[in-house]
Design an enzyme around this catalytic site. Structure first.
Site, PDB file in Angstrom:
ATOM      1  CE  LYS A  31      -3.924   2.008   2.560  1.00 35.18           C
ATOM      2  NZ  LYS A  31      -4.792   1.859   3.749  1.00 35.18           N
ATOM      3  CB  SER A  56      -7.893   3.901   2.922  1.00 34.94           C
ATOM      4  OG  SER A  56      -7.076   3.274   3.902  1.00 34.94           O
ATOM      5  CB  SER A  81      -8.345   0.852   5.799  1.00 37.59           C
ATOM      6  OG  SER A  81      -9.000   2.064   6.085  1.00 37.59           O
TER       7      SER A  81
END
Length: 546
Positions: free
Chosen positions: A132, A206, A230
């Site tokens: 990420k 996210s 997330s």
């Protein structure tokens, strides 16, 4: 209900039908599941109007590492296969914010050289993996999906260093909501990532880029981060497995902070076993992180029994508690039905399933949306154009600060900074922030008390399947409400895993994945993985096509 024995035909007629209540596992049923799983190594991923067959060879951590160690394939061949697939799918999925194919090729060549020299290869040798975009890595930028950190690059986070030391081949950085603030991956400066299950839908957030990359077979596994759900909500939306570890189990060193008391790094993959392999590599104490826990790391892999080794009631003696407050109004009907069916399946495997009421559960969401923005307001104050990322031109220092933040931050980040700054003001601190921390303590204590009576708590991963792209952009409160099922676990610092348990039959969400969430007591990741693996193995979710 009387116990029945299933034959192969009744065990799985389509892709993933679970055992009926009271059924036991016969040898024929086991062979049928194993046959389905062998046939599912080639997966069809629907992207727009076309179906692309991808990853025709080994697709799991174990299969890739074994094939490389046996000399059946080279790490470079595996890397090139995934790179080619990313190049063909990225124009549609937009899972990656940044790619590092040259770095991936160099890492793969180093693994092949080590094998040729007779060196022992790591447990993730040659496994294509993505990070990420808020986990720093040497050699590529880390931007948190924000213009304000454009081009910023530094060192390897501890999690990055550990997966690389284990032999993983890092393909790049996945897209995300800016600084982790969002549940749709629509607030990224790099544009919107789509859900491989339906390109008109969001992948969640996210960590939506990580979930979409795994679901689209652009990597075998990915690291995400979880502040209020997330990892888990995108896993549910995209039909993959995601695990949020106990706070302190995985080092946060090198994770760009959003809310420091809530943020954790965790793995996402297509199977529970692959999640276990990645967690094994990244878990453990780190002197560079003051919040890292020093207790020994469990063996997450050896406890995952093979289907051949299962007893007829492999979960006999286990007790699961469904949180009553997560199955009421506001939860989409097919989500409720899927969770109820999963609970019946757990009962068929020998587990006892009970209902547990947590009256404080509904207060977690407002408490979270005071605590997280407050910490974000403090953490993001450092981005002013002086030390990090981009800087706006200005004649005066104060104007440079203002212009840098005005241009560099997106609207959702600005909204949460304003919220957090307000709740930390001297006149409002006691009324908001202090009270939210008191609620947090109540939520934590109530969940821990419940977990003394059950092995895991059960909830949906989200109230609905994936939203349509753009449907929440102008309705942030509705987006925040979607975090209802997940934020309490971060407030309590507990581990949780999400895995697929159904697909929606509702016309509004037709055929979209639905995930079940299992929540355990602190540092019970090994137990959660076993519960999830047993469900996954006996329902054959590996055969489901995105």
């Amino acid at each position: 209900m009387a116990s029945t024995t299933l034959n192969a035909k009744s065990m799985i007629t389509d892709a993933c039908r679970p055992l009926p209540t009271g059924a036991t596992l016969s040898r024929n049923s086991i062979r049928k599941i194993q046959g389905n799983r062998a046939c599912s190594m080639t997966r069809s991923v629907s992207l727009g109007s076309s179906n692309r067959v991808v990853a025709a060879k080994a697709t799991s951590v174990r299969e890739i590492t074994e094939s490389i160690k046996k000399g059946e394939r080279s790490a470079l061949e595996v890397a090139e296969e995934y790179i080619a697939h990313i190049e063909s799918t990225e124009p549609t999925t937009k899972s990656f914010a940044l790619t590092d194919f040259e770095g991936a090729r160099a890492a793969a060549k180093a693994i092949d050289a080590a094998k040729a020299a007779g060196d022992e290869l790591g447990p993730l040798a040659g496994v294509p993996l993505a990070l990420k975009d808020n986990i720093v890595s040497k050699g590529s930028a880390t931007t948190c999906g924000s213009n304000i950190l454009h081009g910023y690059q530094q060192y390897d986070a501890t999690a990055t260093d550990r997966v690389r030391s284990a032999g993983a081949v890092v393909l790049g950085k996945t897209n995300m909501d800016e600084f982790g603030m969002g549940s749709t991956t629509e607030s990224s400066a790099y544009g919107v990532t789509v859900n491989p299950a339906d390109p008109t839908r969001v992948p969640g957030g996210s960590s939506g880029g990580s979930a979409a990359a795994v679901a689209a077979n652009e990597c075998v596994a990915a690291l995400g981060t979880d502040t209020g759900g997330s990892i888990r909500q995108p896993a549910s939306f995209c039909g993959v497995v995601g695990l949020k570890p106990t706070y302190g189990r995985v080092s946060r060193y090198g994770l760009v902070a959003y809310s420091s008391s809530l943020d954790v790094i965790g793995p996402m993959a297509q199977s529970v076993e692959d999640v276990a392999h990645v967690l094994q590599a990244i878990a453990g104490h780190d002197l560079k992180d003051a919040t890292s826990d020093s207790r020994a790391v469990d063996d997450y892999i050896s406890g995952l029994a093979r289907l051949d080794d299962f007893a007829s009631k492999p979960l006999a003696g286990k007790r699961l508690g469904v949180i009553t407050e997560t199955m009421g109004d506001g939860v989409e009907a097919s989500v409720k039905n899927s969770i109820q069916a999963a609970c019946k399946h757990y009962e068929s495997l020998g587990a006892e399933v009970v209902e547990i009421s947590l009256p404080s559960f509904k207060y977690g969401l407002p408490a979270y949306y005071i605590i997280a923005p407050s910490e974000a307001s403090s953490n993001l104050s450092r981005y002013n154009g002086v030390r990090y990322g981009s800087r706006a031109d200005a004649d005066e220092l104060a104007q440079m600060y203002k212009s840098t933040r005005q241009v560099g931050f997106g609207s959702e980040v600005k909204r949460r900074i304003l919220m957090g700054t307000y709740t930390l003001l001297a006149g409002y601190y006691d009324a908001y922030y202090k009270k939210a921390q008191q609620v947090r303590a109540v939520v934590r204590d109530e969940m821990n008390a419940a977990l003394r009576n059950v092995d895991a708590l059960v909830t949906p991963a989200a109230p609905t399947p994936a939203y349509s792209i753009g449907s929440k952009v102008n309705d942030p409160l509705s987006m925040y409400a979607g975090d209802l099922m997940t934020v309490n676990i971060n407030l309590a610092g507990l581990p949780a895993i999400v895995l697929p348990c159904g697909v929606s039959t509702s016309p509004a969400y037709a055929n979209l994945p639905i995930g079940i969430q299992l929540v355990g007591s602190s540092f019970s990741e090994a137990d959660l993985l076993q519960l999830a693996h047993t469900y996954e193995t006996t329902t054959d979710w590996m055969s489901v096509k995105a």
